[in-house]
Design an enzyme around this catalytic site. Structure first.
Site, PDB file in Angstrom:
ATOM      1  N   HIS A  37      54.455  52.523  24.485  1.00  0.00           N
ATOM      2  CA  HIS A  37      55.848  52.596  24.056  1.00  0.00           C
ATOM      3  C   HIS A  37      56.489  53.838  24.661  1.00  0.00           C
ATOM      4  O   HIS A  37      55.788  54.696  25.191  1.00  0.00           O
ATOM      5  CB  HIS A  37      55.951  52.653  22.525  1.00  0.00           C
ATOM      6  N   HIS A 121      58.598  59.167  28.522  1.00  0.00           N
ATOM      7  CA  HIS A 121      57.322  58.842  29.158  1.00  0.00           C
ATOM      8  C   HIS A 121      56.600  57.766  28.351  1.00  0.00           C
ATOM      9  O   HIS A 121      56.972  57.480  27.214  1.00  0.00           O
ATOM     10  CB  HIS A 121      56.432  60.093  29.251  1.00  0.00           C
TER      11      HIS A 121
END
Length: 179
Positions: A37, A121
């Site tokens: 995620h 990220h």
């Protein structure tokens, strides 16, 4: 007491590509693809009433879909030892605005501000005993990673078990983004 954070889900095809990066790094604990995620705002351990207030406040977010581009790899650490390796999410104004709005919402609910600068990220692995040299070698061998762009059509409120991270994560609420 739930541990909550908001984020963007990763499509299964992108998750598969990220999972192909696994291996070759001593001391790494690899994240399962279903738990990949992009965190927008880590909230932490909170009581149920505050969790309900957060869920309600997030329901008022009105933003457009966000194009996500994943390119390159990196690591987080304190200089002495790396903590994680990750795939870089290209910063865009739309992503920054979505994250900043959620930061404001969380602060309005009297929760502490996030102290770290937002770096979008996807965490690929947690580094338990990996050395800086191990991580540098791994990054050098794979650093030109790129995935096809995708459109994030919603953001979600995730819950996590109290642990050192890596999942499993559960979607508690989903909030659509306008096309």
């Amino acid at each position: 007491m739930p541990r909550l954070f908001t984020g963007l889900e990763i499509p299964s095809q992108t998750g598969l590509m990220l999972s192909m990066l696994r291996g070759g790094l001593r001391g790494a604990r690899w994240i399962d693809p279903e738990n990949f995620h992009i965190t927008l705002r880590f909230i932490g351990d909170i009581d149920d009433r505050t969790a309900d207030e957060i869920a309600d406040a997030l329901d008022r977010v009105r933003r457009r879909t966000v194009e996500i581009r994943i390119n390159g790899l990196g690591s987080f650490g304190n200089g002495k030892q790396p903590h994680a390796v990750w795939a870089r999410v290209e910063p865009t104004p739309q992503l920054a605005e979505l994250q900043a709005e959620q930061e404001r919402i969380i602060q309005r609910l009297n929760l502490p501000p996030e102290r770290r600068k937002y770096t979008p990220h996807v965490t690929i692995a947690r580094c338990r005993t990996s050395s800086n040299a191990d991580v540098a070698k791994w990054l050098a061998e794979r650093g030109d990673f790129q995935a096809p762009p995708f459109i994030a059509g919603r953001f979600v409120l995730f819950s996590a078990k109290a642990s050192v991270g890596g999942g499993p994560y559960l979607v508690e609420e989903a909030y659509p983004l306008a096309a």
